[in-house]
Write an enzyme that holds these catalytic residues in place. Structure first.
Site, short mmCIF file in Angstrom:
data_model
loop_
_atom_site.label_atom_id
_atom_site.label_comp_id
_atom_site.label_asym_id
_atom_site.label_seq_id
_atom_site.Cartn_x
_atom_site.Cartn_y
_atom_site.Cartn_z
N ASP A 63 1.00 -0.68 1.13
CA ASP A 63 1.20 0.64 0.49
C ASP A 63 0.71 1.85 0.82
O ASP A 63 -0.64 1.81 1.37
CB ASP A 63 0.46 0.38 -1.10
CG ASP A 63 1.02 1.35 -1.79
OD1 ASP A 63 1.44 2.47 -1.53
OD2 ASP A 63 1.28 1.04 -3.21
N HIS A 122 12.93 1.59 -2.82
CA HIS A 122 11.82 2.58 -2.98
C HIS A 122 11.77 3.49 -1.63
O HIS A 122 11.63 4.83 -1.86
CB HIS A 122 10.57 1.88 -3.04
CG HIS A 122 9.41 2.65 -3.50
ND1 HIS A 122 9.31 3.50 -4.67
CD2 HIS A 122 8.24 3.30 -2.73
CE1 HIS A 122 8.22 4.25 -4.69
NE2 HIS A 122 7.59 4.14 -3.58
#
Length: 403
Positions: free
Chosen positions: A219, A311
């Site tokens: 991330d 995403h």
């Protein structure tokens, strides 16, 4: 720094502390979850617990600083009757105490000075909500973007995690250091403020590597680099509000993760939802984490290799002006009754202009992001981050109040 440095407009440290009984009320602020982010250039070795980050400078620390392992965001509400002089007094005391703590020295009236001996790269970053400008009679100096974000259809915001008049971001590589700094800074303003919320987070990765969030995904791969990117996109140039030159904005979103239903998805489904490979973090069209995604690539059937709903497809900027600096932190709190987990991401975004940079990206994610099935924003706040101060003679926010 002498005691006289902690006074402004008749506001003294004694008045802010309000006696030992008020101070004791802050002791109940517990240690909760902690933070995960990965963006700014990482530290390539494990710093010593005595390592420090500079407090003084044109910009506040804790923004372009290499992310520490632990964070606490603390929001405060001003008590009724608080004045402009009171706010200045709070900021003077906070600035002096933060300078001492980040240098590894006790704050004034520090009752646990032994806990300051391991600063562990402690930083304290200060921010203001809209009420500061209203109370101080400085509405004409409030940035146009300083207001709650517009509602998004994916939001299920809980009042206990929203807004705030003042905010502190306290970061360090050791959780004890964060806890002590939070307690000291909260305790010093109990007569003029109430704690609205505390959100704690953590990040965890080998030096130089990108951390993973609690969904198991790497991330924070793509982010702004130091230097020109920050000067152009993060630090305010003072054109609209001269007092803000060197400052920035903070959007803090608390994003809950439904890990129970995420656990039911197979690895292929997870990778298609994100657009990256689980093991390496590489885009589905690449082999290395930092390969550029090829959103035009299709398979033998003409189907995009990276789904348009993934995403990374929805989060990518459509032009350079939609980029911002991200610092993400995991949280893992005690679950609610009947639940198995209470986990998610504290997503902190720093940018010069919330409306121009952050909102377009957030709107695309709200409209059509495959991860929305498993993630829900439950908290949202926007703050202005004033510039830093160059010397002990100043205090955070001085350019707003005295310019």
């Amino acid at each position: 720094m002498p005691e006289a440095d902690s006074r402004s407009g008749g506001v003294t440290r004694r008045r802010l502390l309000g006696g030992s009984a008020a101070a004791a009320g802050v002791a109940g602020l517990g240690l909760g979850a902690v933070a995960l982010s990965r963006s700014e250039p990482g530290v390539q070795h494990r710093p010593a617990p005595t390592a420090t980050e500079p407090f003084y400078g044109r910009h506040q620390a804790g923004i372009a600083t290499a992310p520490q392992d632990h964070v606490a965001f603390v929001a405060f509400d001003l008590r009724p009757g608080t004045t402009r002089a009171d706010i200045e007094g709070i900021l003077r005391i906070w600035s002096g105490d933060a300078a001492r703590l980040t240098a590894g020295a006790p704050a004034l009236a520090d009752t646990e000075p032994q806990l300051t001996q391991r600063p562990a790269r402690l930083t304290v970053t200060f921010g203001f909500g809209p009420a500061v400008f209203a109370v101080a009679g400085l509405e004409h100096r409030k940035p146009a973007w300083l207001r709650p974000l517009p509602p998004f259809r994916i939001d299920k915001l809980e009042p206990r995690w929203n807004d705030g008049d003042l905010v502190l971001q306290v970061c360090a590589d050791e959780v004890t250091t964060v806890a002590h700094a939070v307690r000291v800074l909260c305790r010093s303003v109990t007569t003029l403020t109430t704690v609205r919320w505390v959100q704690r987070g953590f990040r965890n990765a080998a030096p130089g590597q990108t951390p993973r969030n609690l969904m198991g995904q790497i991330d924070g791969t793509e982010n702004l680099a130091a230097g020109a990117d920050l000067d152009r996109l993060v630090w305010d140039d003072g054109a609209a509000q001269p007092w803000l030159a060197g400052g920035t904005s903070l959007v803090l979103r608390r994003i809950a993760m439904n890990l129970e239903t995420w656990d039911e998805i197979d690895p292929d489904g997870r990778e298609l939802s994100v657009g990256r490979k689980i093991d390496s973090g590489a885009p589905l069209t690449g082999t290395d984490e930092f390969d550029q995604p090829d959103f035009a690539a299709v398979d033998q059937h003409g189907i995009p290799v990276i789904p348009q709903s993934s995403h990374i497809a929805r989060a990518r900027h459509t032009h350079d002006g939609e980029r911002f600096l991200r610092r993400g932190y995991n949280y893992d709190d005690a679950p609610e009754p009947g639940q198995v987990s209470n986990s998610g991401l504290l997503f902190a975004a720093f940018q010069r202009d919330v409306d121009a940079q952050y909102l377009p990206v957030q709107q695309r994610l709200a409209d059509f992001d495959a991860l929305n099935v498993w993630t829900t924003p439950v908290g949202s706040s926007v703050f202005v981050i004033p510039p830093g101060i160059e010397s002990p003679d100043g205090y955070i926010g001085q350019s707003l109040f005295e310019s």
